[in-house]
Design an enzyme around this catalytic site. Structure first.
Site, PDB file in Angstrom:
ATOM      1  N   GLY A  61     -23.622  58.370  73.936  1.00  0.00           N
ATOM      2  CA  GLY A  61     -22.724  57.420  73.290  1.00  0.00           C
ATOM      3  C   GLY A  61     -21.452  57.176  74.061  1.00  0.00           C
ATOM      4  O   GLY A  61     -20.905  56.075  74.012  1.00  0.00           O
ATOM      5  N   PHE A 111     -22.297  50.498  66.255  1.00  0.00           N
ATOM      6  CA  PHE A 111     -22.519  49.796  67.519  1.00  0.00           C
ATOM      7  C   PHE A 111     -23.837  49.026  67.541  1.00  0.00           C
ATOM      8  O   PHE A 111     -23.896  47.900  68.016  1.00  0.00           O
ATOM      9  CB  PHE A 111     -22.502  50.783  68.693  1.00  0.00           C
ATOM     10  CG  PHE A 111     -21.131  51.173  69.140  1.00  0.00           C
ATOM     11  CD1 PHE A 111     -20.257  50.228  69.643  1.00  0.00           C
ATOM     12  CD2 PHE A 111     -20.713  52.491  69.075  1.00  0.00           C
ATOM     13  CE1 PHE A 111     -18.988  50.579  70.072  1.00  0.00           C
ATOM     14  CE2 PHE A 111     -19.444  52.858  69.503  1.00  0.00           C
ATOM     15  CZ  PHE A 111     -18.583  51.902  69.994  1.00  0.00           C
ATOM     16  N   PHE A 113     -26.710  50.064  69.251  1.00  0.00           N
ATOM     17  CA  PHE A 113     -27.341  50.178  70.574  1.00  0.00           C
ATOM     18  C   PHE A 113     -26.907  49.056  71.516  1.00  0.00           C
ATOM     19  O   PHE A 113     -27.749  48.394  72.142  1.00  0.00           O
ATOM     20  CB  PHE A 113     -28.871  50.179  70.453  1.00  0.00           C
ATOM     21  CG  PHE A 113     -29.485  51.479  70.020  1.00  0.00           C
ATOM     22  CD1 PHE A 113     -28.755  52.648  69.991  1.00  0.00           C
ATOM     23  CD2 PHE A 113     -30.820  51.532  69.636  1.00  0.00           C
ATOM     24  CE1 PHE A 113     -29.331  53.850  69.585  1.00  0.00           C
ATOM     25  CE2 PHE A 113     -31.413  52.722  69.233  1.00  0.00           C
ATOM     26  CZ  PHE A 113     -30.665  53.878  69.203  1.00  0.00           C
ATOM     27  N   SER A 174     -30.382  56.746  64.897  1.00  0.00           N
ATOM     28  CA  SER A 174     -29.163  55.957  64.714  1.00  0.00           C
ATOM     29  C   SER A 174     -29.285  55.159  63.425  1.00  0.00           C
ATOM     30  O   SER A 174     -30.308  54.529  63.173  1.00  0.00           O
ATOM     31  CB  SER A 174     -28.953  55.009  65.892  1.00  0.00           C
ATOM     32  OG  SER A 174     -27.932  54.071  65.586  1.00  0.00           O
ATOM     33  N   ASN A 245     -27.673  63.383  64.657  1.00  0.00           N
ATOM     34  CA  ASN A 245     -26.964  62.131  64.876  1.00  0.00           C
ATOM     35  C   ASN A 245     -25.834  61.991  63.856  1.00  0.00           C
ATOM     36  O   ASN A 245     -25.466  62.951  63.183  1.00  0.00           O
ATOM     37  CB  ASN A 245     -27.955  60.968  64.776  1.00  0.00           C
ATOM     38  CG  ASN A 245     -27.637  59.834  65.726  1.00  0.00           C
ATOM     39  OD1 ASN A 245     -26.487  59.423  65.834  1.00  0.00           O
ATOM     40  ND2 ASN A 245     -28.645  59.326  66.410  1.00  0.00           N
ATOM     41  N   GLY A 267     -17.787  63.418  63.946  1.00  0.00           N
ATOM     42  CA  GLY A 267     -16.536  64.157  64.002  1.00  0.00           C
ATOM     43  C   GLY A 267     -16.483  65.276  62.980  1.00  0.00           C
ATOM     44  O   GLY A 267     -17.498  65.680  62.399  1.00  0.00           O
ATOM     45  N   SER A 318     -16.996  63.115  69.530  1.00  0.00           N
ATOM     46  CA  SER A 318     -15.882  62.561  68.754  1.00  0.00           C
ATOM     47  C   SER A 318     -14.595  63.349  68.922  1.00  0.00           C
ATOM     48  O   SER A 318     -13.503  62.772  68.902  1.00  0.00           O
ATOM     49  CB  SER A 318     -16.259  62.492  67.270  1.00  0.00           C
ATOM     50  OG  SER A 318     -17.345  61.615  67.068  1.00  0.00           O
TER      51      SER A 318
END
Length: 356
Positions: A61, A111, A113, A174, A245, A267, A318
Site C-alpha cells: 500500500g 483507494f 486498487f 481489500s 487487511n 492503524g 499506518s
C-alpha cells in the site's frame, strides 16, 4: 537525525494523499535518513527458506508501483511488500479517498486498487533483479475492478512477478473493490488460489526456484470463515497467510470526525481485532503454515504481541503516518529487548507463545 517531528505539524496543510506523494518524492531524493543501527542477531529469522535480517516488514500500500523499494529497505525494514498491483492500469476510486484519524492514530482508505499496472511494476522489479540489489521484496497482486473472472487477473499477476519477487501475495481482502472479499469463501478461494499456484508452478517448473505464495485475508472473518481459509490453504499447499487487511468495522472508541467515512480502517484501532483473529488462525494452522501479522503495529510491544499470537513475521504501514520512519529502528530495538528479557533466543522461539 529524525526530521519527522519538525515536518509533522505541517502535514495538515496537505491532504493525506498529497502528504503521501511528498513522502515518496522525499524517499526518491534520498532526503529520509537511513537506519544506521547495528543489526541484532536475535531478530534474524528464517521463513520459507528465506533469511530475514529482522521480522519487521512494510505492508503493501505504501509503494503501490514498486518505485521506492530500496529507499524503504534502507529505513531498516526486514522486507518490503510492493503493490497491490493490477494487471491493467486503473485510477481507483474518486478522491478524497484517504483520511487521517489523528485522535485515534488510525487511517481510513477507499483507494480501490489504484495502480499503474503490471508493466511498470515488473520493470522496476526487473531493474533491481538485474542489478543484483539486496533486500527481500514481496509482490502483492490484485484484480482490476471490471474483471469478471478474478482468477484471470491473479494468474496474470503471479505469472508476471514470480521470477522477480521473493514472495507473492494474492490480496483477496481489500474492502474497496466490489465483490473482492467474496473470494475468501471456500469454493471461490479454492478455485482462485489453485489457479494462482498452477500459474506459479507452470512458470517455474523447478520447485526450488519458486517464490512462496501467500494469501492476504480480512480481520473481519468470523470463525467459520477462518476455518475455511485454514482448510483451503492447507489442502492446496499455500505457503503463508497474512492476517490481516483493513477492517470495515468501527470500534466505539473512535473519536475522529472522519470515523464515519466509507472504506477500510487501519492503524491503532485495528490492533486488538487483528491480533485476536491472528491468534484464532494460528490455533487452526498450528505452525503448518507461517503467518504474517499486520494491523495496528506501532511499537515493539505491538510487534511482540503479534509474534506471541502466532506471527512469524509482522508488517506495519499506518503507524509511519503518525510516528515517521524513525519508528522502525525503535520497534526493532524494543522487540529485541523483549525477546531477550523473556529468554527467547530467536523470533521463531517466541512464535505462538501465548497460544500454546
Amino acid at each position: 537525525m529524525d526530521l519527522y517531528p519538525l515536518v509533522r505539524p505541517f502535514l495538515p496543510l496537505f491532504t493525506p494523499e498529497q502528504a503521501h506523494g511528498l513522502s515518496i518524492r522525499a524517499l526518491k531524493k534520498g532526503l529520509v535518513p537511513a537506519d544506521r543501527s547495528p543489526a541484532d542477531p536475535v531478530l534474524r529469522t528464517r521463513v520459507w527458506n528465506i533469511d530475514f535480517p529482522n521480522p519487521v516488514g512494510l505492508a503493501a500500500g505504501f509503494d503501490k508501483d514498486a518505485e521506492i523499494i530500496d529507499p524503504l529497505l534502507s529505513l531498516g525494514f526486514g522486507f518490503v511488500e510492493a503493490g497491490s498491483v493490477t494487471p491493467r492500469p486503473q485510477p481507483g476510486n474518486p478522491k478524497p479517498r484517504l483520511f487521517r484519524l489523528d485522535e485515534d492514530e488510525g487511517v481510513i482508505n477507499r483507494f480501490g486498487f489504484n495502480s499503474q499496472g503490471l508493466a511498470p511494476f515488473i520493470y522496476q522489479l526487473g531493474k533491481r533483479k538485474a542489478a543484483g540489489l539486496p533486500g527481500i521484496v514481496g509482490a502483492n497482486v490484485g484484480k482490476n475492478k471490471e474483471t469478471e473472472d478474478a482468477s484471470e487477473d491473479y494468474v496474470a499477476g503471479v505469472s508476471a512477478t514470480c521470477r522477480l519477487a521473493d514472495y507473492i501475495v494474492c490480496n483477496v481482502s481489500s474492502p474497496n473493490t466490489p465483490g473482492l472479499r467474496l473470494l475468501q469463501a471456500r469454493t471461490e478461494m479454492s478455485a482462485l488460489i489453485g489457479a494462482a499456484l498452477s500459474a506459479r508452478n507452470d512458470s517455474l517448473p523447478d520447485a526450488a526456484t519458486r517464490p512462496p505464495l501467500l494469501v492476504k485475508v480480512a480481520p473481519d472473518l468470523d470463525d467459520a470463515g477462518l476455518e475455511a481459509v485454514a482448510e483451503v490453504t492447507l489442502e492446496l499447499g499455500v505457503d503463508g497467510i497474512i492476517m490481516g487487511n483493513t477492517t470495515i468495522s468501527r470500534p466505539d472508541s473512535l473519536r475522529s470526525r472522519h470515523k464515519g467515512e466509507t472504506g477500510g480502517l487501519s492503524g491503532a484501532p485495528l490492533f486488538t481485532l487483528s491480533t485476536e483473529r491472528l491468534g484464532a488462525l494460528y490455533r487452526l494452522v498450528r505452525g503448518r503454515i507461517p503467518l504474517v501479522g499486520a494491523g495496528g503495529i506501532a511499537s515493539g510491544a505491538d510487534a511482540y504481541a503479534k509474534i506471541r499470537a502466532g506471527a512469524s513475521l509482522v508488517q506495519l504501514y499506518s503507524a509511519l503516518v503518525f510516528h515517521g520512519p524513525a519508528l522502525v529502528p525503535r520497534i526493532k530495538a524494543d522487540l529485541a529487548a523483549r525477546l531477550k528479557a523473556d529468554g527467547f533466543r530467536s523470533v521463531a522461539d517466541a512464535v505462538g507463545a501465548d497460544i500454546r
